[in-house]
Design an enzyme around this catalytic site. Structure first.
Site, short mmCIF file in Angstrom:
data_model
loop_
_atom_site.label_atom_id
_atom_site.label_comp_id
_atom_site.label_asym_id
_atom_site.label_seq_id
_atom_site.Cartn_x
_atom_site.Cartn_y
_atom_site.Cartn_z
N GLY A 40 0.86 -1.20 0.00
CA GLY A 40 0.00 0.00 0.00
C GLY A 40 0.89 1.24 0.00
CB ALA A 41 4.38 1.65 -1.17
CG LEU A 45 -1.04 4.33 7.07
CD1 LEU A 45 -1.54 5.20 8.21
CD2 LEU A 45 -1.38 2.87 7.36
CB THR A 46 2.63 4.78 2.48
OG1 THR A 46 2.04 3.50 2.60
CG2 THR A 46 4.12 4.65 2.25
CG ASP A 210 -5.30 1.29 19.51
OD1 ASP A 210 -5.11 2.52 19.48
OD2 ASP A 210 -6.40 0.79 19.80
CG HIS A 211 -2.84 6.06 16.17
ND1 HIS A 211 -4.06 5.67 15.66
CD2 HIS A 211 -2.98 7.37 16.48
CE1 HIS A 211 -4.87 6.70 15.67
NE2 HIS A 211 -4.26 7.75 16.15
CD GLU A 249 -11.44 12.22 15.19
OE1 GLU A 249 -10.58 12.46 14.34
OE2 GLU A 249 -12.18 11.22 15.16
CG HIS A 273 -8.30 4.56 18.76
ND1 HIS A 273 -7.24 3.76 18.43
CD2 HIS A 273 -8.68 5.18 17.62
CE1 HIS A 273 -6.98 3.90 17.13
NE2 HIS A 273 -7.86 4.74 16.63
CE LYS A 378 -6.92 15.29 17.15
NZ LYS A 378 -7.66 14.05 17.32
C1 BG6 Z 1 -8.25 6.68 13.59
C2 BG6 Z 1 -9.66 6.75 13.09
O1 BG6 Z 1 -7.95 5.40 14.07
O2 BG6 Z 1 -8.08 7.62 14.64
C3 BG6 Z 1 -9.98 8.14 12.59
O3 BG6 Z 1 -9.81 5.82 12.03
C4 BG6 Z 1 -9.69 9.15 13.67
O4 BG6 Z 1 -11.33 8.24 12.17
C5 BG6 Z 1 -8.29 8.96 14.24
O5 BG6 Z 1 -9.81 10.44 13.09
C6 BG6 Z 1 -8.08 9.85 15.44
O6 BG6 Z 1 -6.73 9.76 15.81
P1 BG6 Z 1 -6.03 10.97 16.57
O7 BG6 Z 1 -4.67 10.46 16.87
O8 BG6 Z 1 -6.03 12.14 15.63
O9 BG6 Z 1 -6.86 11.26 17.79
#
Ligand code: BG6
Length: 519
Positions: A40-41, A45-46, A210-211, A249, A273, A378
């Site tokens: 998916g380069a 996301l990349t 999970d970032h 957000e 999340h 946000k």
């Molecule tokens: C992502 C969701 O996992 O997290 C997005 O798919 C969301 O819809 C995003 O906007 C929010 O991440 P962050 O780090 O900006 O709070």
């Protein structure tokens, strides 16, 4: 804090150890050479996250000395075209200097691929071998699936069939697979996806991202709770009235309508999340700060989630969808008017959920989880609302209610911890005033700040699973959410249960109906 400020040290070396505190917080183990293959380069996301993260790591000495990155995508591109496409996507704030990118870009290669074609993977295997010969990037491989979920199964199957998922038995030549959420769309599909991946990869090879878990202040929650002795004694149902977890957000659905229409806020934010934030704020301390022990404690929280019956759903869940409005002085169109969204869509973009944990510590304490798009601001934060004082000796004199203590863990925009408490207002008359003590997370700190994607990529190179999902956790959260999703999506009056809110507001008014701690 500005990125890259300070001494820019992620991996410690003898020379850098003179940096004192910063060096203490650097990694001491050497990073094994490796090749990172990104499927998916040519995707968003990349360009937006992965390459900037890898580039920053490189710039801050956070990548192995010998590494290469191979981008794979359907589009036909040469290495040179791939490199210049990524360079233009770099953030304007990049501070690496003119040679910084050129040196990094020499390690970037591109291979056109047909994702479900056997021959493509035979060619990929050849490319990897020859790159290893030339660059000595080692036999270690990371496969990163920056792909739509429908491609996860075919791509892992093809990697496996080409023999690329096999690790050497002598411990050298590890192979890791990085998978982005969503991990399925309900319990059944999550199990099926896992089975398909496990046909070729073992659990220790799989890194489910999970970032949120990799955000500095989210990681800090465990330090705050378990490296201090004053908070834990009051961190329970005796002293806490409720907990609010908010991920609000201003962004809308952006260019992801195809995905979002199918997902909605519950799959997009709650299954992953929000559940992880809940686990970190509520879990018990593990005996050791080790990946498996921390993951064991997180899953105990998921196991204690009390399912709510679909009959009294309205007491526990409010869903909303954004209409038009204004944010930051700009007109915003309604969700239903966004490109790719069905004009009659019933997909929720907002949810507020009240959950309870059936365990000794938290019995009876509500946790309010709120997330939505196109809201006024946000904000990502967790608030712990303590109980009122049991008896107020001031009530008679002051005739006022005394607001209870509150701890807020700010994740965005301010990375901070605040404690609100009462003091006497200076002056002749006896008056109370609430004051807030504020700890700014980056105060007096000059070390390099790792963005979430930098942290997960680094941990994957190190083989550390602490900040990644384990499959039992994924399944348990789906176990909780699947009946709720089914009840929401299959009920006849689905439209009536969806509350529309203005973009730029704090969500539908009905959200306040399920309990306090509103926005
Ligand atoms: C992502 C969701 O996992 O997290 C997005 O798919 C969301 O819809 C995003 O906007 C929010 O991440 P962050 O780090 O900006 O709070």
């Amino acid at each position: 804090m500005e990125k890259g400020m300070g001494t820019d040290t992620i991996v410690s070396t003898a020379a850098r150890e003179a940096d004192g505190l910063n060096a203490q917080c650097a990694i001491t183990e050497p990073l094994a050479p490796c090749t990172i293959v990104i499927f998916g380069a040519t995707g968003d996301l990349t360009a937006r996250k992965l390459i900037p993260a890898l580039f920053n790591l490189y710039h801050q000495h956070g990548l192995p000395e010998r590494f290469v990155i191979v981008g794979c995508g359907r589009t036909r591109l040469t290495d040179r075209e791939f490199r210049s496409k990524l360079e233009t996507a770099l953030p304007a704030s990049d501070s690496s200097g003119p040679d910084g990118w050129q040196n990094f870009a020499k390690r970037l290669f591109y291979q056109t691929i047909d994702y479900d074609d056997r021959l493509s993977y035979v060619q990929l295997a050849d490319t990897l071998k020859s790159l290893d010969k030339k660059n000595h990037s080692g036999e270690n491989l990371i496969f990163y699936l920056a792909l739509p979920p429908s491609l996860y199964q075919p791509v892992t199957r093809r990697i496996g069939q080409a023999g690329l998922s096999e690790e050497n038995s002598d411990g050298h030549g590890w192979v890791r697979l990085v998978v982005e959420k969503p991990f399925g769309r309900d319990l059944e599909t999550a199990i099926e996806l896992d089975r398909a991946i496990h046909a070729y990869f073992k659990e220790h090879q799989i890194f489910r991202i999970d970032h949120y878990l990799a955000k500095e202040t989210v990681q800090n929650m465990l330090m705050f709770r378990f490296a201090n002795s004053i908070f834990e004694p009051v961190w329970n149902r005796r002293y806490i009235e409720y907990v609010s977890i908010n991920a609000l957000e201003t962004l809308g659905v952006e260019h992801r309508a195809g995905y979002y229409e199918q997902a909605g806020v519950l799959r997009d934010m709650f299954q992953n999340h929000m559940m992880q934030l809940l686990a970190l704020i509520a879990m018990e301390p593990p005996a050791r700060f080790k990946a498996e022990q921390v993951r064991d404690e997180r899953i105990k929280i998921f196991r204690s989630l009390r399912p709510f019956s679909t009959e009294n759903m309205a007491d526990h869940l409010v869903l909303g969808q954004y209409g038009s409005g204004r944010i930051d002085g700009k007109n915003i169109q309604a969700y239903r008017e966004e490109t790719g969204v069905d004009p009659g869509s019933l997909t929720p973009t907002f949810a507020r959920m009240k959950v309870f944990l059936d365990n000794w510590r938290w019995q009876g304490v509500p946790f309010y989880l709120t997330s939505g798009k196109r809201l006024a601001k946000k904000i990502t934060e967790i608030s712990i609302q303590f109980k009122d004082v049991p008896h107020s000796m001031f009530r008679k004199i002051l005739g006022e209610t005394i607001s209870a203590n509150r701890i807020t863990l700010g994740i965005y925009p301010d990375e901070k911890i605040t404690l609100t408490f009462q003091t006497k207002q200076p002056g002749a008359r006896v008056c109370l005033r609430p004051v807030t003590m504020n700890f700014d997370y980056h105060r007096n700190e000059s070390g390099p700040v790792l963005e979430a994607y930098e942290k997960v990529l680094l941990d994957c190179i190190l083989g550390d699973h602490m900040l990644f999902w384990r499959q039992d956790g994924v399944e348990r959260c789906w176990w909780f959410l699947t009946p709720i999703l089914a009840a929401c999506e299959n009920c006849e009056d689905r439209g009536r249960k969806l509350h529309f809110y203005q973009s730029g507001s704090w969500g539908p008014e009905e959200a306040a109906d399920i309990g306090p701690g509103g926005l």
